[in-house]
Scaffold this active site. Structure first.
Site, mmCIF file in Angstrom:
data_model
loop_
_atom_site.group_PDB
_atom_site.id
_atom_site.type_symbol
_atom_site.label_atom_id
_atom_site.label_comp_id
_atom_site.label_asym_id
_atom_site.label_seq_id
_atom_site.Cartn_x
_atom_site.Cartn_y
_atom_site.Cartn_z
ATOM 1 N N GLU A 112 0.827 -1.215 0.000
ATOM 2 C CA GLU A 112 0.000 0.000 0.000
ATOM 3 C C GLU A 112 0.860 1.263 0.000
ATOM 4 O OE1 GLU A 112 -2.744 -0.296 3.285
ATOM 5 O OE2 GLU A 112 -4.115 -1.537 2.136
ATOM 6 N N GLU B 286 -6.425 -7.617 -0.248
ATOM 7 C CA GLU B 286 -6.813 -7.598 1.165
ATOM 8 C C GLU B 286 -8.264 -7.189 1.293
ATOM 9 O OE1 GLU B 286 -4.627 -4.953 3.681
ATOM 10 O OE2 GLU B 286 -2.716 -5.468 2.776
HETATM 11 C C1 GAL Z 1 -4.028 -2.441 5.276
HETATM 12 C C2 GAL Z 1 -2.594 -2.932 5.357
HETATM 13 C C3 GAL Z 1 -2.467 -4.219 6.149
HETATM 14 C C4 GAL Z 1 -3.255 -4.111 7.409
HETATM 15 C C5 GAL Z 1 -4.694 -3.791 7.079
HETATM 16 C C6 GAL Z 1 -5.596 -3.712 8.276
HETATM 17 O O1 GAL Z 1 -4.082 -1.073 5.025
HETATM 18 O O2 GAL Z 1 -2.074 -3.140 4.079
HETATM 19 O O3 GAL Z 1 -1.108 -4.463 6.401
HETATM 20 O O4 GAL Z 1 -2.701 -3.105 8.205
HETATM 21 O O5 GAL Z 1 -4.735 -2.545 6.450
HETATM 22 O O6 GAL Z 1 -6.906 -3.402 7.894
#
Ligand code: GAL
Length: 670
Positions: A150, A308
């Site tokens: 990110e 994710e």
């Molecule tokens: C994202 C990040 C992850 C984790 C996740 C939690 O922004 O890439 O590593 O922190 O959020 O929601």
């Protein structure tokens, strides 16, 4: 563009075994197999373990993890760990710590706390990326590089002196000479003229409002600076392993707007995105759809990966809502419906320590005797049943214009109304299309529009001449264009287009506005023909267009609020205000009906219908977000893939909260 060497729809999540004793790993892989996991992202935050001190490496842990995954038939999306430099790095290079707008230097102790322009950071990041690439280029588990994590999530902007120098370098390349920069920025205003490049600094906290063009160029620079870091890492990886695709996970939604992903996407071998629900959004299914359509569009219509999302609550909102029954499944399959060929979560196993200990995971703190685990296992089976959907894509005859430059410019301070927010406007136009089952792509203002019947620009405050000409040509050439208020107002340097609003679109829309009348929060005015409008109004004069709706109260009584203009062989609509949701829905229904745009499928309220088209079949996703069962017509010769059953009688019943994916013969319509 490459494809991912994982069969069917990939399934998995971020896997952080380094947080657990090694005896836990065997259970991890056993449960991954039970859930049908096919790919996990590893090593994302492991820099401090892999390089315990500068130039000293210890890959033993990663060696064992990758071997274990491979022995169990699970592929690895191997990350460069560059989103979290270790403490030793910052002790050696304190100048690489970022400085915020107020001049405060931040400390290390979390993640992504580095200056994107720091030469020491770049060197260290490329070094560890190079070591990883050399060691694992041939490892049979590694199917993809997950570059960084990110980009810009926490450090999109750094205001330190090194960044200032890099900003000046970027400006020199863009403008070549100071006169051109002074013209573009309009620096005669407030005595801002620059006589020496060294006078130029980032838009640090200052007494009053900074120059808009200066701020806009700063946003552009910050996006490019991070992109150059991505490209540098990717090159190192490519050199060692030319056949392994590289990605980095985008964040196209939520409040994140730091990167111009139109410029990033072509640099990725496979586009991937992270998506999280907002606890306060009562209809987050619309957010998922919008996000998916935008990511698919960034990927040029090709499938993408959901890198994710969450199985349940996150840990970073004021109140972190768990998912309701069936929501995990609906969310994941909705991403697939909108083009994802892989579904992954943050994260595999819920952490017991660290800043994210209250974040959900595929394997929750409660262990396998939990609803989330049962849902995760069931989803694995669903995704397996959808293997043949892989590679198919969307098909839309409506395009929504999306532009990060326009978004940045619109949301700079000192606008007519700070209530006008780019994403809110796009969402308010997108919602009615979603409700009526109309498929949508997102496009840049200068995109090839020849495959669309209808192009919507909910807001294009900033547009360059090329973008404006492209949209105008589309309407004049027979298309239907609808433009929202406060569009066409400024050029690429944030200079107002003179002669009346909406500047660049005045002619194509056949209107001319001489004054803006933004509405106060909570204020609304009634419209002829019913309904109300809020947020914005303006004194529109007709210059060829006809009035569709006008204000029936307030200072603009009798003035057009919505207009329609026959131009060339097409039509251009202007929405000079924000109609209430049902009035806007009726209007967009009319506009799309006139443009000859049909929904993917007519469905009962609450049932989302999305089509993915493959070479041999269409895949109709039906997602019932409502409380009651719903009947939907399908092709006579159809099969429902999740249950693996043929459909009889050309009709399916989608139970409340359920999802069906119906394979139909490929239809002839484009
Ligand atoms: C994202 C990040 C992850 C984790 C996740 C939690 O922004 O890439 O590593 O922190 O959020 O929601």
């Amino acid at each position: 563009m490459s494809t991912l060497n994982v069969p069917g729809i990939a399934y998995g999540g971020d896997y952080n075994p380094e947080q657990w004793p090694e005896e836990v790993w065997a259970e991890d892989v056993r449960l991954m197999r039970e859930a049908g996991v096919t790919m996990v992202s590893v090593g994302i935050f492991s820099w401090a373990l892999l390089e315990p001190s500068e130039g000293v490496y210890d890959f033993s842990l990663l060696d064992r993890i990758l071997d274990l995954l491979h022995e169990n038939g699970i592929a690895a999306d191997l990350a460069t760990p560059t989103a979290a430099p270790p403490a030793w790095f910052f002790r050696a290079h304190p100048e690489a710590l970022p400085v915020d707008r107020d001049g405060r230097q931040l400390s290390y102790g979390s993640r992504q706390t580095f200056c994107p322009s720091s030469p020491a950071y770049r060197e260290a990041a490329l070094r560890i990326a190079g070591e990883l690439a050399a060691r694992y280029a041939e490892h049979p588990a590694v199917v993809m590089w997950h570059v960084h994590n990110e980009y810009g999530c926490h450090n999109a902007e750094c205001y330190c002196d090194t960044s200032a120098e890099a900003f000046r370098g970027w400006l020199r390349a863009r403008y070549e000479n100071l006169d051109a920069l002074n013209d573009a920025w309009g620096t005669t205003f407030w005595s801002q003229r620059y006589y020496d490049w060294d006078e130029i600094i980032p838009p640090r906290a200052t007494g009053a409002v900074p120059n808009p063009a200066h701020q806009l160029d700063w946003r552009r620079f910050c996006s490019e600076e991070l992109l150059s870091l991505y490209k540098a890492e990717r090159e190192v990886l490519r050199e060692a392993a030319p056949g392994t695709p590289a990605t980095t996970n985008f964040m196209v939604m939520y409040a994140f707007d730091a990167l111009d992903y139109w410029r990033w996407a072509p640099e990725l071998d496979i586009v991937s995105n992270d998506h999280y629900l907002r606890s306060t959004d009562p209809e987050s299914e619309i957010d998922i759809a919008l996000s998916g359509d935008l990511v698919r569009s960034l990927a040029g219509g090709r499938p993408w990966l959901l890198m994710e999302h969450s199985t349940g609550a996150v840990n970073w909102q004021p109140v972190n809502r768990a998912k309701t029954a069936g929501e995990l499944r609906r969310n994941a399959l909705a991403h697939v419906a909108h083009g994802a060929d892989g579904i992954a979560y943050f994260q595999w196993r819920a952490a017991k320590a660290g800043a994210e200990q209250w974040h959900s995971a595929m394997l929750p703190h409660a262990g396998t005797d939990s609803q989330i685990w049962r849902d995760v296992v069931a989803l694995g089976a669903d995704l397996k049943a959808l293997a043949e959907v892989r590679g198919s894509t969307g098909t839309a005859s409506v395009a929504v214009v999306w532009d990060w430059n326009a978004r940045w410019a619109l949301e700079l301070p000192s606008q007519p109304s700070e209530q006008v927010r780019y994403l809110d406007l796009v969402r308010s136009w997108y919602e009615p299309l979603w409700r009526s089952g109309v498929a949508v792509d997102f496009v840049r203002p200068d995109a090839d529009l020849s495959s669309y019947r209808l192009v919507l620009a909910p807001n294009l405050y900033l547009v360059d001449d090329e973008g404006a000409a492209n949209l105008t040509r589309f309407a004049e050439g027979g298309g239907t264009l609808a433009v929202g208020f406060h569009s066409g107002a400024v050029d690429e340097n944030c200079h107002v287009r003179l002669g009346g609003y909406p500047g660049a679109f005045r002619d194509v829309l056949g209107v001319r506005t001489d004054e803006l009348f933004p509405l106060l929060p909570g204020e609304s005015v009634s419209l002829s023909g019913g309904g109300t409008a809020s947020l914005w109004s303006e004194r529109v004069h007709l210059a060829g267009a006809e009035t569709i709706t006008s204000y029936t109260e307030g200072p603009l009584t009798g003035i057009p609020a919505v207009t329609r203009h026959g131009c060339g062989t097409g039509t251009a609509w202007y929405l000079a205000t924000l109609p209430d949701p049902s009035t806007l829905a009726a209007l967009l229904d009319r506009i799309r009906a006139e443009a000859g745009v049909a929904p993917v499928r007519v469905t009962p309220e609450g049932v989302e219908a999305v089509l993915r088209r493959g070479p041999e079949a269409d895949y109709l996703f039906l997602i019932n977000h409502g409380d009651g069962g719903a009947e939907v017509d399908v092709a006579p010769d159809a099969t429902e893939l999740l249950a693996g059953e043929r459909v009889h009688g050309g009709r399916v019943t989608v139970a409340a909260g359920d999802v069906m994916v119906v394979r139909e013969p490929r239809s002839a319509t484009p």
